[in-house]
Design an enzyme around this catalytic site. Structure first.
Site, PDB file in Angstrom:
ATOM      1  N   ARG A  49      -3.355  -9.466   4.062  1.00  0.00           N
ATOM      2  CA  ARG A  49      -1.995  -9.668   3.561  1.00  0.00           C
ATOM      3  C   ARG A  49      -1.451  -8.304   3.129  1.00  0.00           C
ATOM      4  O   ARG A  49      -1.451  -7.957   1.946  1.00  0.00           O
ATOM      5  CB  ARG A  49      -1.993 -10.670   2.410  1.00  0.00           C
ATOM      6  N   ASP A  51       0.856  -5.179   2.108  1.00  0.00           N
ATOM      7  CA  ASP A  51       1.974  -5.090   1.164  1.00  0.00           C
ATOM      8  C   ASP A  51       3.252  -4.635   1.856  1.00  0.00           C
ATOM      9  O   ASP A  51       3.236  -4.180   3.008  1.00  0.00           O
ATOM     10  CB  ASP A  51       1.638  -4.100   0.050  1.00  0.00           C
ATOM     11  N   ARG A 195      -5.025   2.543  -1.455  1.00  0.00           N
ATOM     12  CA  ARG A 195      -3.947   3.407  -1.945  1.00  0.00           C
ATOM     13  C   ARG A 195      -4.324   4.099  -3.259  1.00  0.00           C
ATOM     14  O   ARG A 195      -3.887   5.223  -3.523  1.00  0.00           O
ATOM     15  CB  ARG A 195      -2.667   2.594  -2.098  1.00  0.00           C
TER      16      ARG A 195
END
Length: 244
Positions: A49, A51, A195
């Protein structure tokens, strides 16, 4: 019948993969076409999923259908209907117990960075770091991520999963003409984990933080690395399955 699709998309103009009411998402766009074909809502399930702003070169989805079509026909119909920022790469029919997310054995993410002067043609596709980066220091910090660790320090504070132990198989720091790519392969990832790792590595490369990865991991404290790298440089590059 269960259908598996291998898709790619440019995430720049999507509010992520997962369906959100009143927002443009990858799932919502694909399910809209499935609803046209089935005359009723049809749910898809993705391997990841991603972002808002995150791209995919190799995302997998699956859905159940009563429409009996071969894989190439599914791909043809969908690619005619999809917007320019989604492409159906391949389609096959799989066993009814296959699950895109739960049967994935691992994933590879690539984070693209360019340095120096700002380039408007990279907007939304590559993250800009104006400073020159010390790649040797980044490599030194990156190597200690390989292995099985509790990645609490490198996960979003929003993550509700209690077990934050994950295995990183490989981290590659690749110098490019524009800057560098950070490529991370693991058996699983926490929310924003890649990230946050990238944010830490970039601070090391800019000389703002020393390479102290194992100590950072041992702290199990998200607050010591408060930054998260921008979404635009992140690509889901590969989802690994036993038979692919």
């Amino acid at each position: 019948m269960r259908v598996r699709m291998n898709i790619s998309y440019n995430g720049r103009d999507f509010s992520g993969f997962q369906y959100q009411h009143d927002y443009r998402t990858v799932q919502g766009t694909i399910e809209k076409q499935l609803k046209r074909m089935h005359k009723m809502p049809t749910r898809i399930h993705g391997a990841s999923r991603t972002d808002a702003g995150v791209h995919a070169l190799d995302q997998y989805i699956h859905f159940d259908t009563t429409i009996d079509l071969p894989g190439d026909k599914w791909a043809f119909i969908f690619n005619r209907a999809m917007p320019d920022d989604i492409y159906i790469k391949d389609v096959d029919i799989v066993d009814d117990d296959f699950h895109s997310r739960y049967h994935a054995k691992g994933k590879t993410y690539r984070y693209k960075i360019y340095t120096g002067a700002k380039n408007p043609f990279y907007k939304g596709l590559v993250t800009h770091v104006p400073d020159q980066l010390d790649i040797s220091k980044i490599k030194e910090a990156a190597k200690d991520f390989v292995g099985v660790h509790d990645f609490t320090t490198f996960s979003s504070a929003k993550a509700e999963i209690k077990n934050k132990v994950r295995e990183i198989k490989q981290v590659d720091i690749i110098k490019t003409e524009a800057g560098l790519d950070i490529v991370i392969t693991g058996t699983g990832f926490l929310y924003n984990m890649v990230r946050i790792i990238v944010a830490y590595l970039l601070e090391v490369g800019r000389g703002l933080r020393k390479a102290d990865t194992l100590n950072m991991i041992a702290q199990k404290d998200r607050t010591i690395i408060p930054k998260t790298a921008p979404a635009e440089g992140l690509y889901l590059e590969k989802v690994w399955y036993e038979n692919l």
